[in-house]
Design a protein around this motif. Structure first.
Motif, PDB file in Angstrom:
ATOM      1  N   UNK B 653       0.832  -1.207   0.000  1.00 53.16           N
ATOM      2  CA  UNK B 653       0.000   0.000   0.000  1.00 53.16           C
ATOM      3  C   UNK B 653       0.866   1.257   0.000  1.00 53.16           C
ATOM      4  N   UNK B 654       0.287   2.334  -0.499  1.00 49.22           N
ATOM      5  CA  UNK B 654       1.027   3.599  -0.540  1.00 49.22           C
ATOM      6  C   UNK B 654       1.382   4.037   0.886  1.00 49.22           C
ATOM      7  N   UNK B 655       2.594   4.491   1.062  1.00 55.07           N
ATOM      8  CA  UNK B 655       3.017   4.962   2.377  1.00 55.07           C
ATOM      9  C   UNK B 655       3.378   3.841   3.337  1.00 55.07           C
ATOM     10  N   UNK B 656       3.348   2.594   2.839  1.00 58.96           N
ATOM     11  CA  UNK B 656       3.629   1.448   3.718  1.00 58.96           C
ATOM     12  C   UNK B 656       5.064   1.452   4.224  1.00 58.96           C
ATOM     13  N   UNK B 657       5.963   2.039   3.428  1.00 55.06           N
ATOM     14  CA  UNK B 657       7.374   2.051   3.830  1.00 55.06           C
ATOM     15  C   UNK B 657       7.560   2.688   5.205  1.00 55.06           C
ATOM     16  N   UNK B 658       6.685   3.677   5.530  1.00 53.02           N
ATOM     17  CA  UNK B 658       6.858   4.396   6.793  1.00 53.02           C
ATOM     18  C   UNK B 658       6.427   3.564   7.999  1.00 53.02           C
ATOM     19  N   UNK B 659       5.470   2.685   7.788  1.00 52.78           N
ATOM     20  CA  UNK B 659       4.985   1.910   8.931  1.00 52.78           C
ATOM     21  C   UNK B 659       5.450   0.454   8.905  1.00 52.78           C
ATOM     22  N   UNK B 660       6.250   0.115   7.873  1.00 53.22           N
ATOM     23  CA  UNK B 660       6.631  -1.293   7.692  1.00 53.22           C
ATOM     24  C   UNK B 660       7.326  -1.860   8.921  1.00 53.22           C
ATOM     25  N   UNK B 661       8.178  -1.050   9.558  1.00 52.95           N
ATOM     26  CA  UNK B 661       8.917  -1.571  10.707  1.00 52.95           C
ATOM     27  C   UNK B 661       8.015  -1.914  11.887  1.00 52.95           C
ATOM     28  N   UNK B 662       6.841  -1.257  11.989  1.00 58.07           N
ATOM     29  CA  UNK B 662       5.893  -1.629  13.047  1.00 58.07           C
ATOM     30  C   UNK B 662       5.421  -3.063  12.855  1.00 58.07           C
ATOM     31  N   UNK B 663       5.018  -3.358  11.593  1.00 59.77           N
ATOM     32  CA  UNK B 663       4.593  -4.731  11.278  1.00 59.77           C
ATOM     33  C   UNK B 663       5.720  -5.714  11.528  1.00 59.77           C
ATOM     34  N   UNK B 664       6.932  -5.281  11.147  1.00 57.47           N
ATOM     35  CA  UNK B 664       8.098  -6.144  11.301  1.00 57.47           C
ATOM     36  C   UNK B 664       8.291  -6.517  12.772  1.00 57.47           C
ATOM     37  N   UNK B 665       8.219  -5.510  13.624  1.00 58.89           N
ATOM     38  CA  UNK B 665       8.455  -5.773  15.046  1.00 58.89           C
ATOM     39  C   UNK B 665       7.367  -6.658  15.652  1.00 58.89           C
ATOM     40  N   UNK B 666       6.127  -6.408  15.236  1.00 56.17           N
ATOM     41  CA  UNK B 666       5.016  -7.212  15.769  1.00 56.17           C
ATOM     42  C   UNK B 666       5.189  -8.685  15.397  1.00 56.17           C
TER      43      UNK B 666
END
Lengths: 56, 711
Positions: B653-666
């Motif tokens: 999704x657009x802008x996913x790069x900014x929140x990707x690390x949140x998903x990564x950590x979870x």
């Protein structure tokens, strides 16, 4: 974008036949050329590596 | 010829000598690394539990070193010697030659360092990262410019067939390298291939096969056509045949790449095309081999005395064997048995140890006494090298053929009840370990031979007197052929630029016909709706998989055979790889296929297995990857990686790069907690967690239930 342009090529499958025909033609031309080359020329060509220009 | 119209000029032997030294030096290094890799397969403790010395990194270092450093420098040694002499002119520019020499050595050093550090694109024989790819392109262009400029200033108007091979080599390697190295950088040391999955595989093996064809074969054929007549002191058996050899070979070779992908998810028509052209290759290859051997007609008595000719005879014979075997292995029925096994490794080494190695040695034994104006220090030692080397090739190849057949048959064997006879992959590995040991001994013999040569050459150089500038005379070009009528059939022999364009045209046809349709027609890679992009953690894990060189020993491509679906699970579909930049199908199963490994074992199994493989699989020869548990995952790259993937068309999704690390950590936290339940205490920010995430994802997408919006 370039993909869009290429995608419009109709009957892309014909590429295969074209290239096989092309290969066959090129091969035949090479064969004819090779067979009709004069022996003297062939001899000259094959002696090129042995033709020593070095003088010492 | 009247003496008053003769030009006097000098051939420069310095670059020839330097390239020869580089060939010898890198040959020794590359083969020693190969030897280490060979012993690592038998004694896993030789991986030393260090990331830099594990098989996944030493093997790419070995292949790159022997191909581009040993054979590469060997090509340049031969070209810089033969080209000026065939054209009766010095090389166009000493300066370009020097830049070429030092540039190439610099590339090799950079390659060795980065490969051991795990910086790799993950595409076999094209592992080097993008800055080195660019350097290779620049240096290759410099070499080409020097070569073409030399050809243009020649005194001999006709181009001998060896030069045709050099020109075709140059243009084809340039095209292959550029097309296959298309990648988008994430940072200085990491990039993603612009192609994905099936398309990446097709481009990679179009490149990979033709790296063999146009780096290991055509330039060496050029050398054969020059140095063999030189050494035997008689012209090539049939110059006519050499012309047919040239055109047929470069036309057919370029098509044969798909034979590396038989029974894979590559579209069937492309597989058949690759197989048909591979079979056709026998004809020109054998034409060339016979041409080489028959050059010695009437001179076989010389072969008994002259080690140079001995080496050359075995080299050309090995060329014949490898080019007979290659088409054979391209037949689908044979490939079903040979692929993924050591048969391929044996086949390749007939070509490299026999053809490339022995031709290089032959040329060196011939060359050094000449440019050092002396005799070879010891014919006896050269003969000893010849016999030890030949034994080395046999001891290398025969056990591996045996290993290949044995393992393949064990993989495919069923019991009467219809179960796999050897359901545990490891059984088929431990069975062939004695063969691996014999192979390593064979390789050692070969290296001993090389050492003998190095000593012999050292002594020859010591007793000799280097002739840097070799005086030569030839009439100027305009005068040399003033009396000759211009026959139509000599057209091409006088026009190097046209020859270059013609060879490029010929090789491009093959590439275009095979690749364009696969890229264009969507039906060639059917999409699967449940196949989704990797999560950020899985993506990071995948990059660890690539950096550790897992693809060197594990395939991710289950072929549609009963034994494979029984052993690994559902066969692999093209649509499953659409987000794989680069593809990781692999080419060898030293360990089992991993495409359906996801969900097969628990997270803790993977953890323990990476830490200490034998704890989960007693007798395993896989190295330990204990550092993955200590090393922290670098999550600074995640955002950039996601953005590059988006650029390549992966639908995050657009802008996913900014929140990707949140998903990564979870996701990492969840895995760490699962491990904790199995009494494994590990931080969630370690590399091992990402790798486990990736492995657990592999091949699971098609098992998911499709959502309603299906095609």
């Amino acid at each position: 974008m370039y993909k869009q342009i290429l995608r419009s090529i109709a009957d892309v499958g014909v590429f295969g036949s074209i290239s096989l025909i092309l290969f066959f033609t090129v091969f035949c031309l090479v064969l004819i050329r090779v067979v009709t080359t004069k022996k003297s020329h062939i001899q000259k060509m094959s002696n090129l590596p042995l033709d020593n220009s070095m003088i010492n | 010829m009247n003496n008053t119209t003769v030009d006097t000029f000098y051939y420069n032997n310095k670059l020839v000598r330097d390239f020869a030294y580089a060939t010898a030096f890198w040959g020794l290094i590359g083969m020693l690394v190969g030897l280490l890799a060979a012993f690592q397969l038998v004694y896993p403790e030789l991986n030393f539990e260090l990331p830099y010395t594990t098989f996944g990194r030493t093997r790419p270092l070995h292949t790159n070193a022997v191909i581009f450093a040993f054979v590469g420098n060997g090509i340049f040694m031969g070209v810089y010697y033969s080209l000026p002499r065939l054209l009766k002119t010095p090389m166009y520019s000493k300066k370009l030659g020097n830049i070429h020499f030092w540039g190439w050595q610099g590339i090799i050093v950079a390659a060795a360092v980065t490969l051991l550090l795990g910086m790799t694109t993950g595409k076999e024989y094209a592992e080097l990262e993008w800055p080195i790819d660019i350097a290779i392109t620049i240096i290759w262009v410099i070499f080409g410019a020097n070569m073409m400029a030399t050809i243009l200033q020649r005194r001999e108007s006709h181009l001998y067939v060896a030069i045709w091979f050099y020109i075709a080599t140059w243009v084809t390697v340039a095209v292959l390298h550029i097309v296959n190295s298309m990648e988008i950088p994430v940072n200085l040391f990491k990039s993603y291939s612009v192609y994905a999955g099936v398309q990446d595989a097709l481009v990679q093996w179009w490149y990979g096969h033709n790296a063999v064809a146009f780096f290991l074969t055509t330039p060496y054929l050029g050398l054969m056509y020059y140095f063999m007549p030189k050494a035997a002191n008689r012209p090539v058996y049939s110059y006519r045949l050499s012309i047919i050899h040239f055109w047929a070979l470069i036309f057919i070779y370029i098509w044969a790449g798909p034979h590396h992908l038989l029974y894979t998810a590559l579209p069937d028509w492309a597989q058949s095309l690759g197989m048909a052209f591979s079979l056709m290759l026998i004809a020109p290859s054998w034409g060339g081999m016979l041409n080489g051997l028959l050059t010695l007609r009437g001179a076989w008595d010389k072969v008994r005395q002259d080690p140079v000719l001995k080496f050359m005879v075995v080299a050309v014979t090995a060329y014949g064997m490898a080019t007979f075997e290659g088409p054979l292995m391209s037949i689908k029925a044979v490939n079903a048995i040979s692929h993924y096994t050591d048969w391929t490794i044996a086949h390749v080494h007939i070509g490299t140890l026999g053809w490339n190695g022995f031709l290089t040695f032959g040329i060196m034994y011939w060359l050094f006494p000449r440019i050092f104006r002396t005799k070879l220090y010891s014919i006896k030692l050269a003969n000893a090298h010849f016999w030890i080397g030949t034994m080395g090739i046999l001891f290398y190849a025969v056990p591996l053929y045996w290993a290949g057949f044995t393992q393949s048959l064990m993989w495919k064997e069923f019991t009467e009840e219809g179960f796999l006879a050897y359901p545990n992959f490891l059984e088929t590995v431990t069975q062939i370990l004695p063969m691996y040991l014999m192979r390593a001994i064979g390789g050692s013999l070969y290296v001993v031979g090389l050492l003998i040569m190095l000593y012999n050459i050292y002594k020859t150089v010591k007793q000799g007197d280097f002739l840097e500038a070799e005086k030569a005379q030839a009439p100027p070009r305009a005068l040399a052929h003033v009396h000759e009528a211009d026959h139509w059939h000599r057209w091409i022999e006088k026009r190097p630029m046209q020859l270059l364009v013609a060879s490029m045209f010929v090789i491009l046809i093959g590439g275009v016909v095979e690749m364009v349709p696969t890229f264009l027609i969507s039906s060639n890679v059917p999409t699967i709706s449940t196949v989704k992009p990797y999560t950020p953690l899985e993506l990071q894990g995948r990059d660890i998989y690539i950096a550790e060189g897992c693809y060197v020993c594990h395939s991710q491509m289950i072929r549609p055979f009963r034994d494979e679906t029984e052993r690994y699970g559902e066969f692999s579909k093209g649509g499953e790889f659409v987000y794989d930049h680069p593809f990781q199908w692999g080419s060898k199963r030293t360990g089992p296929d991993l495409h359906r490994i996801g969900g097969k074992y628990s997270d803790s199994w993977h953890y323990n297995h990476m830490l200490e493989p034998v704890s989960m699989s007693p007798g395993s020869i896989m190295p330990s990857y204990s550092w993955l548990i200590e090393d922290k995952l670098d999550t600074h790259t995640t955002a950039k990686k996601i953005r590059v993937m988006q650029q390549l068309g992966v639908p995050y999704p657009k802008g996913y790069d900014k929140i990707a690390n949140n998903d990564l950590e979870a996701q990492a936290q969840a895995i760490a907690e699962r491990l904790k339940k199995d009494n494994i205490e590990v931080e969630a920010d370690r590399e091992i967690i990402a790798l486990i995430a990736y492995l657990q994802r592999l091949g699971t997408d098609i098992k998911k239930q499709p959502k309603e919006e299906d095609e």
